[in-house]
Structure formats: C-alpha cells, structure tokens
Scaffold this active site. Structure first.
Site, PDB file in Angstrom:
ATOM      1  N   ARG A 101      15.943 -49.184 -43.260  1.00  0.00           N
ATOM      2  CA  ARG A 101      14.572 -48.659 -43.134  1.00  0.00           C
ATOM      3  C   ARG A 101      13.977 -48.848 -41.753  1.00  0.00           C
ATOM      4  O   ARG A 101      12.759 -48.838 -41.595  1.00  0.00           O
ATOM      5  CB  ARG A 101      13.641 -49.259 -44.190  1.00  0.00           C
ATOM      6  CG  ARG A 101      14.096 -48.978 -45.613  1.00  0.00           C
ATOM      7  CD  ARG A 101      12.995 -49.218 -46.617  1.00  0.00           C
ATOM      8  NE  ARG A 101      13.549 -49.169 -47.963  1.00  0.00           N
ATOM      9  CZ  ARG A 101      13.990 -50.230 -48.613  1.00  0.00           C
ATOM     10  NH1 ARG A 101      13.901 -51.426 -48.074  1.00  0.00           N
ATOM     11  NH2 ARG A 101      14.501 -50.097 -49.820  1.00  0.00           N
ATOM     12  N   LYS A 155      11.630 -37.844 -31.355  1.00  0.00           N
ATOM     13  CA  LYS A 155      12.281 -37.009 -32.371  1.00  0.00           C
ATOM     14  C   LYS A 155      13.729 -37.432 -32.524  1.00  0.00           C
ATOM     15  O   LYS A 155      14.456 -37.557 -31.533  1.00  0.00           O
ATOM     16  CB  LYS A 155      12.237 -35.540 -31.961  1.00  0.00           C
ATOM     17  CG  LYS A 155      10.905 -34.885 -32.174  1.00  0.00           C
ATOM     18  CD  LYS A 155      11.069 -33.388 -31.982  1.00  0.00           C
ATOM     19  CE  LYS A 155       9.766 -32.658 -32.196  1.00  0.00           C
ATOM     20  NZ  LYS A 155       9.959 -31.195 -32.049  1.00  0.00           N
ATOM     21  N   GLU A 188      14.980 -26.796 -19.636  1.00  0.00           N
ATOM     22  CA  GLU A 188      13.807 -27.531 -20.145  1.00  0.00           C
ATOM     23  C   GLU A 188      12.855 -27.875 -19.007  1.00  0.00           C
ATOM     24  O   GLU A 188      11.633 -27.887 -19.183  1.00  0.00           O
ATOM     25  CB  GLU A 188      14.247 -28.800 -20.882  1.00  0.00           C
ATOM     26  CG  GLU A 188      15.119 -28.549 -22.111  1.00  0.00           C
ATOM     27  CD  GLU A 188      14.354 -28.083 -23.355  1.00  0.00           C
ATOM     28  OE1 GLU A 188      13.100 -28.160 -23.360  1.00  0.00           O
ATOM     29  OE2 GLU A 188      15.001 -27.627 -24.311  1.00  0.00           O
ATOM     30  N   LYS A 244       5.819 -33.924 -20.636  1.00  0.00           N
ATOM     31  CA  LYS A 244       6.098 -34.096 -22.053  1.00  0.00           C
ATOM     32  C   LYS A 244       5.335 -35.288 -22.611  1.00  0.00           C
ATOM     33  O   LYS A 244       4.799 -35.231 -23.720  1.00  0.00           O
ATOM     34  CB  LYS A 244       7.599 -34.252 -22.305  1.00  0.00           C
ATOM     35  CG  LYS A 244       7.879 -34.341 -23.795  1.00  0.00           C
ATOM     36  CD  LYS A 244       9.273 -33.980 -24.211  1.00  0.00           C
ATOM     37  CE  LYS A 244       9.371 -34.017 -25.736  1.00  0.00           C
ATOM     38  NZ  LYS A 244      10.739 -33.828 -26.203  1.00  0.00           N
ATOM     39  N   GLU A 273       3.438 -33.814 -33.996  1.00  0.00           N
ATOM     40  CA  GLU A 273       3.652 -32.375 -33.906  1.00  0.00           C
ATOM     41  C   GLU A 273       2.811 -31.583 -34.882  1.00  0.00           C
ATOM     42  O   GLU A 273       3.301 -30.731 -35.602  1.00  0.00           O
ATOM     43  CB  GLU A 273       5.149 -32.029 -34.108  1.00  0.00           C
ATOM     44  CG  GLU A 273       5.472 -30.626 -33.611  1.00  0.00           C
ATOM     45  CD  GLU A 273       6.958 -30.368 -33.511  1.00  0.00           C
ATOM     46  OE1 GLU A 273       7.741 -31.093 -34.133  1.00  0.00           O
ATOM     47  OE2 GLU A 273       7.325 -29.441 -32.779  1.00  0.00           O
ATOM     48  N   ARG A 275       1.774 -30.114 -29.487  1.00  0.00           N
ATOM     49  CA  ARG A 275       3.185 -30.382 -29.262  1.00  0.00           C
ATOM     50  C   ARG A 275       4.067 -29.178 -29.560  1.00  0.00           C
ATOM     51  O   ARG A 275       5.165 -29.041 -29.023  1.00  0.00           O
ATOM     52  CB  ARG A 275       3.617 -31.583 -30.116  1.00  0.00           C
ATOM     53  CG  ARG A 275       4.997 -32.086 -29.774  1.00  0.00           C
ATOM     54  CD  ARG A 275       5.199 -33.486 -30.295  1.00  0.00           C
ATOM     55  NE  ARG A 275       6.586 -33.877 -30.156  1.00  0.00           N
ATOM     56  CZ  ARG A 275       7.047 -35.089 -30.407  1.00  0.00           C
ATOM     57  NH1 ARG A 275       6.220 -36.031 -30.809  1.00  0.00           N
ATOM     58  NH2 ARG A 275       8.320 -35.362 -30.254  1.00  0.00           N
ATOM     59  N   ASN A 316       7.991 -25.949 -27.918  1.00  0.00           N
ATOM     60  CA  ASN A 316       9.034 -25.140 -28.546  1.00  0.00           C
ATOM     61  C   ASN A 316       9.154 -23.748 -27.941  1.00  0.00           C
ATOM     62  O   ASN A 316       9.801 -22.880 -28.526  1.00  0.00           O
ATOM     63  CB  ASN A 316       8.772 -25.047 -30.048  1.00  0.00           C
ATOM     64  CG  ASN A 316       8.916 -26.393 -30.711  1.00  0.00           C
ATOM     65  OD1 ASN A 316       9.816 -27.164 -30.392  1.00  0.00           O
ATOM     66  ND2 ASN A 316       8.002 -26.703 -31.609  1.00  0.00           N
ATOM     67  N   HIS A 371      12.340 -21.896 -28.355  1.00  0.00           N
ATOM     68  CA  HIS A 371      13.188 -22.632 -29.286  1.00  0.00           C
ATOM     69  C   HIS A 371      13.424 -21.895 -30.596  1.00  0.00           C
ATOM     70  O   HIS A 371      14.453 -22.094 -31.236  1.00  0.00           O
ATOM     71  CB  HIS A 371      12.595 -24.013 -29.569  1.00  0.00           C
ATOM     72  CG  HIS A 371      12.870 -25.001 -28.474  1.00  0.00           C
ATOM     73  ND1 HIS A 371      12.499 -24.801 -27.164  1.00  0.00           N
ATOM     74  CD2 HIS A 371      13.512 -26.208 -28.483  1.00  0.00           C
ATOM     75  CE1 HIS A 371      12.871 -25.833 -26.418  1.00  0.00           C
ATOM     76  NE2 HIS A 371      13.486 -26.702 -27.187  1.00  0.00           N
ATOM     77  N   HIS A 390      17.030 -21.531 -31.443  1.00  0.00           N
ATOM     78  CA  HIS A 390      17.674 -22.116 -32.619  1.00  0.00           C
ATOM     79  C   HIS A 390      18.428 -21.058 -33.416  1.00  0.00           C
ATOM     80  O   HIS A 390      19.473 -21.348 -33.996  1.00  0.00           O
ATOM     81  CB  HIS A 390      16.630 -22.803 -33.508  1.00  0.00           C
ATOM     82  CG  HIS A 390      16.176 -24.121 -32.952  1.00  0.00           C
ATOM     83  ND1 HIS A 390      15.192 -24.864 -33.544  1.00  0.00           N
ATOM     84  CD2 HIS A 390      16.579 -24.819 -31.873  1.00  0.00           C
ATOM     85  CE1 HIS A 390      15.000 -25.965 -32.831  1.00  0.00           C
ATOM     86  NE2 HIS A 390      15.827 -25.959 -31.812  1.00  0.00           N
ATOM     87  N   HIS A 408      22.431 -26.280 -26.039  1.00  0.00           N
ATOM     88  CA  HIS A 408      21.036 -26.138 -26.473  1.00  0.00           C
ATOM     89  C   HIS A 408      20.187 -25.509 -25.367  1.00  0.00           C
ATOM     90  O   HIS A 408      19.424 -24.568 -25.611  1.00  0.00           O
ATOM     91  CB  HIS A 408      20.485 -27.515 -26.858  1.00  0.00           C
ATOM     92  CG  HIS A 408      19.029 -27.515 -27.180  1.00  0.00           C
ATOM     93  ND1 HIS A 408      18.526 -26.911 -28.314  1.00  0.00           N
ATOM     94  CD2 HIS A 408      17.956 -28.021 -26.517  1.00  0.00           C
ATOM     95  CE1 HIS A 408      17.209 -27.059 -28.341  1.00  0.00           C
ATOM     96  NE2 HIS A 408      16.833 -27.731 -27.262  1.00  0.00           N
TER      97      HIS A 408
END
Lengths: 365, 365
Positions: free
Chosen positions: B121, B143, B185, B227, B237, B241, B245, B248, B252, B265
């Site tokens: 955890r 993330k 990026e 960032k 997010e 935020r 993207n 993206h 993606h 990526h």
C-alpha cells in the site's frame, strides 16, 4: 436516505464518509447522491449476486448500471480476477467519472476498492458489505488490495469509499462459519480497546450468534465506531492503527500456509488472537483468568482457538517474516497489556514466542 | 549534494520534492538523505543497467542495495513486468520502509513508481531519469502506471517521488530517436504555455540536437518549471493539468494502434501535436504561419509530423473513445488558441476533426 441516527461518520478530512446502518437499506436506500457521474459498475461474486444484485441495482435509480460477477473466495483475490474488472471497465468504455460498487464480503470490497484506486489512477467507489466481517472491518479504513503468492495483501492502496451501506438483514443469508469469522473481529475491538464492550459481548454472545437483530446492530455500530476512531487517528497506519492487527500476524501465517482457501480470514485471526493472548500471558501481561475469558468467548462464537494441524513453529517463523506489519525486519507483534488495552511490541523475549508456538503447534503432545 | 541553484522544487504541500539537475550527479550525488530505511531496490532495464547501475549504486553509500533489470521497451510496461518487481521485493523480504529507485526512462519510471505506490500500500521512491523524455515529463507530477491491452496507462496511481535526480550527461548515451522523442515534450511546453520559450527553442534547436550541454540544461530546467507550475496548480488532473495532454489523445491512438512497440511515445505525441495544431488552424485559432512554425520546429527536432501509414480515421475514432482524457464520453481535446496558449475543448465542429483525420490519414492522396 439521508444520514440519520442510523449513520456514523469516518472522519478523515476531505476524505470523510458516512456509514449507513439500516435494516432494508439494500433495495430501499437511494445512493445516487454519492455517484458523481451517472455510470456505475457493481462488482459482486457468484454467491452474493443472485441474492442481492436486484436490490443493489435499485439503490441507483436513473444510473447506467453495469455488473460483473467474480468467483467467490479468498483464493481469487489476485491479479487475474482484478484484471477482469479492468477488462469490463475498458470494454464498456467507463471513464474516470465512473463509480465502482462493491457488493459482497471482504474479498469483493478489497479487490473492487483496489480496482477503483488504480483504474485510470483512481475513481470513486461505494461499499455495500454483506458479511459481518466486511461490515465491521473492511467498511472502515480504506484498505484495498490483492494477495501475492508470497503474501497476503502485499499489493494494494489506501482508497476511501464515498459511502458505506450496511444492511444487517444480509446476515440472515450468511453461512454460520462466516458469521463466526466476522465475530472474531467484533471480539477483537473489545480486546484491543474497549473492556466494557468485551463484557457486553460476553453477556450477549448467544443472542448475537442467534442473529438477534437489535443486538447485531449494536455490535456492528460499536465495532465501526472503534475502528473509525482508530483510523481517524492514523489513516496511513503509521502508529495506533497497528493495534487493529491483533492476531493478524499469526493469522496471516495460517492463511498463507493454507493457501488462503481452507480457513476464513476471521477464523485465522481468532486462532491468531488466541496465540497473541497466550504470548501476552507468558510475558506476564495477562493472567490465566484473562486467557480463559478470551478462549471461552471465541469458543462461544464457534471460532477455532488453535492453528491448523500440521503447522509447525518453523512454518510460523518463516511466514511471519514477510508479514507487512514487520516494519524493520524485526518481528513486531500486537499483544494485550490487559483485556481492552493492546500494545505493539518488539524486542520481547524470543523464548516466550517459542513457547507459544510450541504450545499451539503440538496441542496434543 | 544539497539543494542549490542546480535544483528546483515541485510544490505539493507535504508531498513536495526537489529536482536536482547536475552534470555528473549519477555517481557523485549522495541520495541517502532521501532514503528513510537503509534498504533500496534499484529498478532498471537491460539497456540502462550496464551503463549506469554502478554509478547509481554509488549514490546510496551505506545502504543495503538490491537491483533488478527489466526488459527494455514500452511493450513490457504491463502487469507481468510489474509482478517481477513485486516478486523481487517479496523474495528479498523488503518491508514498508524500503525505497524503490527508478533508473531509466519513462517506462521504468512509471512501472517502478506504480510498484512503489502499491507495494504494501505504498513505499518511498526516487527517480533517476536517464532519457530526455523522462527528465522533462515523468520526473514531474507523480503519474505512475502500466498499460492494458485496451489502453495506455489505464491502470495506475498518483505517487510522488521523494527526490528526482537529473544528470544531463546521460543524454550522451541516448539513441538519437529518443533525444527527438524527448524534444517533442520540450516543444510541447512552449506550445501550451510559454511563447518566449518556443521562440528560444526555434533559435537553439540545432544546438540542442547537437547535445550542447548548457543549452540542454536550460531546456530541461525550463520544461520542468513549466510542468511543475501546472502540476502544483492541479495535482490530481482535474483542470489545467489536462493541457499537458496536447497531442496525447491522437498520440495514444497511434501508440495503441501500433501496439506500443513501433513508435516512441514522444514520436506519437509529435504527430499528435501536429494533428492538434492542424485542427486548431481549421477551427480558426491558428493561422497558416503558426502551423508552419510548429511543423518546422518538429522537423528540425527530427520528429514525425504524420501518423503511421495505414492508420485510418476509423482507427483514430475507435481508439480515441477510450482515452482517459475523455471525461464524460464526449470527446475532449487540447487545442491551441495561439502559440503558447492551450485550451481544453469539447463540442467543437465534428467536421473539422473529420477533415484533420482525413488530411493526415491520406497525406499522399
């Protein structure tokens, strides 16, 4: 259903949530105030689904509801089963605004909560625990997770539900062994924190085991209050929350040894609590009369007070080393200073632990 | 190494952490102030490990260090690989006090961070990103996650590192295609937030691509600052935020279509940013000159400005539906109001999107 005298609150700042305790809540409560989008995935198992899915669906009027039935049992609390939830969520295009609903016992709650904690990095979830164990244990505290072949609950997250709904009428359909298993945790709250509650349980255990509704509600509520108070003090389990693990280090060893399939969690905890009680007596904290009270109460709740046959001290010691309560590599155990007062201990006399293990692993010698 | 002018801070209240940017940090920095126990598991891959494992170990003097080398590539960012980390942690009896160290690019950072988020955890972790992409993107924001066959990063958690250590000298060993992918990026930060930085990049792109150390440090630092400012505003997010993207959603779709194996990526994001730029022009936000500036800069960074051959509008639309930025089932895209100013948009003219998809999917027609 609005929060009322039938509800209590788990106080965790912005993560606070209510627990509603009400006969007939399943089928009658309106849970849409806790659904932020309009989509819901109800996760249940093959045993609970046929009994309660229809009533659960009725709690979400106007929502777009999907459902998934998982196999029943602790041995399915693994990655493969978890992935079935992710598959369903993705196949049905659930977004971050979805709400997962756990309808079932502790396994369903833990695995659904972990799916909610990690699907798209976290979505909402609601718990509808249908076993006594889940009602008094998993419903409070936000622990979620799955098992790993090398240890129970080794993979997981803290993720608080939006609301927990407890319908004590569900206990009428609970197998007797599971009622007992839940009662182990109820007894635990008395042992670690509340000597008055322990005495109340000694008075009322026969009525509880006979499913007297009003007594059950008192026991559930008092258990949830005990746990909520502890969790509010220590959400991330860095201190006092460890006391909730009374009997669990021994118990997890039993569960791991038996492959999570033969013993119910609460049964393993019961035997573990008896072992912790015995060790507490050997260390001079408890007297013989105290131990006897614990043993008698567990027996009246039809719980085991010995580990499984064939388990040896070597088994226990190997399995207890990877227990997650073992913070620094040094064995730490929750023991009882007196009935109603627990303490986390390390650096205790190894010989006392050896004596306890020998005593319980050779009960017939 | 103490925080100095070479460091910046990501401000997230009690989860704040420093980013150290220093030539030679790998091998010379002392990271033990950020190790709460004395045990460390360094997670790397088969490419990075042989180059930098020894220097990484030297950053943890006096610690008990284990290491694991995973296969290299986005296609291994899955449950099976994650489980290898858990297996190692459990076999070697790592407790909750352990610290995971991610030594490598974005895949290693994401998977190691997710292992840290969910092992028992949650345990501590440290990031040592060795690719430009990881240095300017994954190093800020917390993330973590893995891919699912039905979508990228669909399973994960937010989990902040204790410290991030960036050694720009590692870029000397980076394959040229990965330098370009990271630059995508870097360019993105200029596009969404900082027109001055964009102009600076147009001036310095050739020097950056030639690995001029001082210019790289400026670009890395400014990217991390951009960032960090956005993440500090919106850790989970829910708002601004989402601007990160840009490109993206298209990107993606490209990565999912190609099975996460053919395109890096950053390459997919570059083509995606070009598609978002084109759509922004079709909607009247940008003019032809703006689009040309974006295209030229991407080309100078040796990045693709078209999706892979054979990908159709139908592919895009099917794959974009399960993107996690798609909050309510309605398609939301990040577009450019002008260069240096992005916006999240939905309810835009479908025909413009169709026109963009048609244009990019049949570039030779």
């Amino acid at each position: 259903m609005q929060p009322s005298e039938e509800s209590l609150s788990v106080n965790l700042g912005e993560r606070s949530y209510p627990i509603l305790i009400q006969d007939g809540a399943l089928g009658n409560a309106d849970l849409t105030p806790w659904v932020s989008g309009n989509r819901v995935l109800i996760v249940t198992n093959e045993t609970v689904g046929p009994l309660y899915m229809d009533q659960a669906r009725a709690c979400f009027p106007g929502c777009d509801i999907d459902e998934i039935q998982l196999p029943d049992g602790e041995r399915y609390k693994n990655w493969e089963t978890l992935n079935r939830i992710f598959d369903t969520l993705l196949e049905k295009h659930h977004t971050r605004k979805t709400t997962l609903v756990a309808l079932g016992g502790g396994v369903i709650g833990d695995i659904t909560g972990f799916a909610a904690a990690t699907y798209q990095r976290g979505v909402d979830f609601i718990q509808i625990p249908t076993t006594l164990l889940a009602q008094v244990d998993a419903s409070v505290g936000g622990k979620t997770g799955i098992n790993h072949p090398l240890g129970k609950n080794m993979i997981g997250a803290f993720h608080q539900p939006k609301v927990v709904v407890i319908d004590p009428l569900t206990l009428n359909s609970l197998p007797p062994a599971e009622l007992s298993a839940g009662m182990a945790e109820v007894i635990k709250y008395g042992l670690i924190r509340d000597a008055d509650f322990l005495a109340w349980l000694e008075e009322h255990m026969d009525r509880l085991m006979a499913l007297q509704a009003e007594d059950l509600k008192v026991a559930i509520r008092r258990s949830c209050e005990c746990k909520a108070a502890i969790v509010a003090e220590d959400e991330r389990e860095s201190g006092v929350r460890a006391l909730l693990n009374l009997g669990h280090t021994f118990g997890h060893a039993i569960e791991t040894h038996t492959g999570y399939s033969e013993w119910l969690h609460g049964e393993a905890v019961a035997a573990g609590m008896m072992m912790a009680t015995d060790l507490s007596e050997r260390l001079g904290y408890l007297n013989y009369n105290d131990s006897t009270r614990v043993r008698q109460l567990l027996i009246r709740a039809r719980l085991p007070v010995n580990p499984p046959e064939g388990m040896t001290p070597v088994h226990f010691k190997a399995l207890m080393q990877v227990d997650k309560k073992n913070l620094t590599g040094e064995l730490r155990l929750v023991l009882l200073k007196e009935l109603g007062d627990a303490v986390v201990t390390s650096g205790f006399d190894d010989e006392a632990l050896e004596a306890t293990l020998d005593y319980f692993c050779h009960p017939l010698d």
